[in-house]
Design a protein around this motif. Sequence first.
Motif, PDB file in Angstrom:
ATOM      1  N   VAL A  26      49.791  17.762  28.188  1.00 37.74           N
ATOM      2  CA  VAL A  26      49.620  19.508  27.843  1.00 37.74           C
ATOM      3  C   VAL A  26      49.527  20.122  28.956  1.00 37.74           C
ATOM      4  CG1 VAL A  26      48.339  21.001  26.554  1.00 37.74           C
ATOM      5  CG2 VAL A  26      48.772  18.616  25.388  1.00 37.74           C
ATOM      6  N   PRO A  27      48.842  19.890  29.953  1.00 35.32           N
ATOM      7  CA  PRO A  27      48.813  20.800  30.981  1.00 35.32           C
ATOM      8  C   PRO A  27      50.045  20.648  31.964  1.00 35.32           C
ATOM      9  CG  PRO A  27      46.569  19.402  30.879  1.00 35.32           C
ATOM     10  CD  PRO A  27      47.771  18.909  29.884  1.00 35.32           C
ATOM     11  N   LEU A  28      50.650  19.627  32.077  1.00 38.69           N
ATOM     12  CA  LEU A  28      51.793  19.727  32.910  1.00 38.69           C
ATOM     13  C   LEU A  28      52.845  20.509  32.414  1.00 38.69           C
ATOM     14  CD1 LEU A  28      51.519  15.993  34.115  1.00 38.69           C
ATOM     15  CD2 LEU A  28      51.022  17.777  35.585  1.00 38.69           C
ATOM     16  N   ILE A  29      53.027  20.104  31.010  1.00 36.30           N
ATOM     17  CA  ILE A  29      54.219  20.668  30.068  1.00 36.30           C
ATOM     18  C   ILE A  29      53.950  22.295  30.110  1.00 36.30           C
ATOM     19  CG2 ILE A  29      55.400  20.621  27.846  1.00 36.30           C
ATOM     20  CD1 ILE A  29      54.776  18.007  27.507  1.00 36.30           C
ATOM     21  N   ALA A  30      52.666  22.564  29.797  1.00 33.60           N
ATOM     22  CA  ALA A  30      52.485  24.139  29.642  1.00 33.60           C
ATOM     23  C   ALA A  30      52.815  24.837  31.185  1.00 33.60           C
ATOM     24  CB  ALA A  30      50.745  24.365  29.886  1.00 33.60           C
ATOM     25  N   ARG A  31      52.587  24.144  32.390  1.00 32.92           N
ATOM     26  CA  ARG A  31      52.905  24.816  33.448  1.00 32.92           C
ATOM     27  C   ARG A  31      54.320  24.571  33.687  1.00 32.92           C
ATOM     28  NH1 ARG A  31      48.059  22.152  35.365  1.00 32.92           N
ATOM     29  NH2 ARG A  31      49.311  20.314  36.094  1.00 32.92           N
ATOM     30  N   ASP A  32      55.133  23.428  33.491  1.00 33.01           N
ATOM     31  CA  ASP A  32      56.356  23.306  33.672  1.00 33.01           C
ATOM     32  C   ASP A  32      57.254  24.662  32.835  1.00 33.01           C
ATOM     33  OD1 ASP A  32      58.694  22.351  34.836  1.00 33.01           O
ATOM     34  OD2 ASP A  32      59.129  20.818  33.241  1.00 33.01           O
ATOM     35  N   LEU A  33      56.882  24.403  31.430  1.00 30.96           N
ATOM     36  CA  LEU A  33      57.525  25.720  30.730  1.00 30.96           C
ATOM     37  C   LEU A  33      56.914  26.760  30.566  1.00 30.96           C
ATOM     38  CD1 LEU A  33      58.223  22.949  27.497  1.00 30.96           C
ATOM     39  CD2 LEU A  33      59.644  23.635  29.720  1.00 30.96           C
TER      40      LEU A  33
END
Length: 389
Positions: A26-33
């Motif tokens: 969740v944190p990585l996807i949030a930052r990437d998107l």
Amino acid sequence: MGRLQYILAFACFASSLFSRAIDPLVPLIARDLETAPERVALLSTAFALPFGLLQLAFGPIGDRVGREVVIRICMVAMTIGGLASAFAWGFGTLFTLRVVCGAASAGIFPATIALIGDRVALDQRQAVLSKMLAATISGTLFGAIGAGLLVDLVDWRGVFLIYTATSAVAAAALFAVLPAKQPHTDKPAAGVIEGFRSVLRNPRAKVCFIAVFLEGLAVFGLLPFVALLLEARGEGGPAIAGLVIAGFPLGGILYAAVAPRLVASLGTAGMMAGGGIVAGLSLLAVAFGLPWQGDAIAFIVLGIGFYTLHNSMQVQATELSAIHRGSAVAMHGSSFMTGQALGPVIYGPGFTTIGVFATLATSALVIAMVGIACAILLGSRAEATSASA
């Protein structure tokens, strides 16, 4: 079924990899998107909701066109959805693709259960179904753990590519081994609604569906609150909560390893009653506020007890209607998912009004009584049917 049962188990494993894959990312996807983590967390709901609802559609479809067709098409859809997820350019696209994967998953495991009901004799069915159950649990467990371990090496998009490759292998194996036509010729002449009504005319159906609803409510309703309960006792953060919760699927895998021996020694009625009582005692142990290591052991035992009961109920669902078997299994799955969905709604007010101990003790009593009631109402006839199979 020979090697087919292992191919089906691998397909269940591959499809389950996607179900909890988002949670550690969740944190990585949030930052990437470039979107809020709270929105990204909804990607789990995007998978789970169609998975629960569309079982009611895929069951009747499988009755009419063949379980084999449903499994093969859904496995291909899962593979395409997983591949496209790795290249999603925005949150909306990824959300849509998670819906696609959840919908595809809804047609794989339930259709597999119905297919086994078609092809495997009742006295051997629970052992075969336990393999599918173990594969599904393992996929869910390793899907989350693998995502957390792999993401540092290949990024979140690489995780989806690896899971997609696994799904593609499973799809290819299904096309090679699973025939496209049903081995039987009995097909329902009635419409979808009449098919559901036909299943419900069997008095055992109501017992099965109410039982799995209460199973989902009493056991799965607790899981979202584990971290909060541990935190309130000063027992650590999310990592400790994850270890405790992981005990539950681990217990399911341990059950699957010994399922054939349990069936032979306890019989259907004994497994229902015993599974319910063991699950109830485990919940009661959690109610006493053990150290987290004790909770972890209790959750392992809870998984063993729960899946001993639940797998027995899956076998019962395959026997509710030979012609409308897909519809029966779909209603079974939908009842179970509804109980899971309502569980937290019951547990939350319970903790704040009557307290943690009373709420967990009540749930322990519920799951124990479910096992005993099913043993009385369903077990004796199941033993007789198994003996004549």
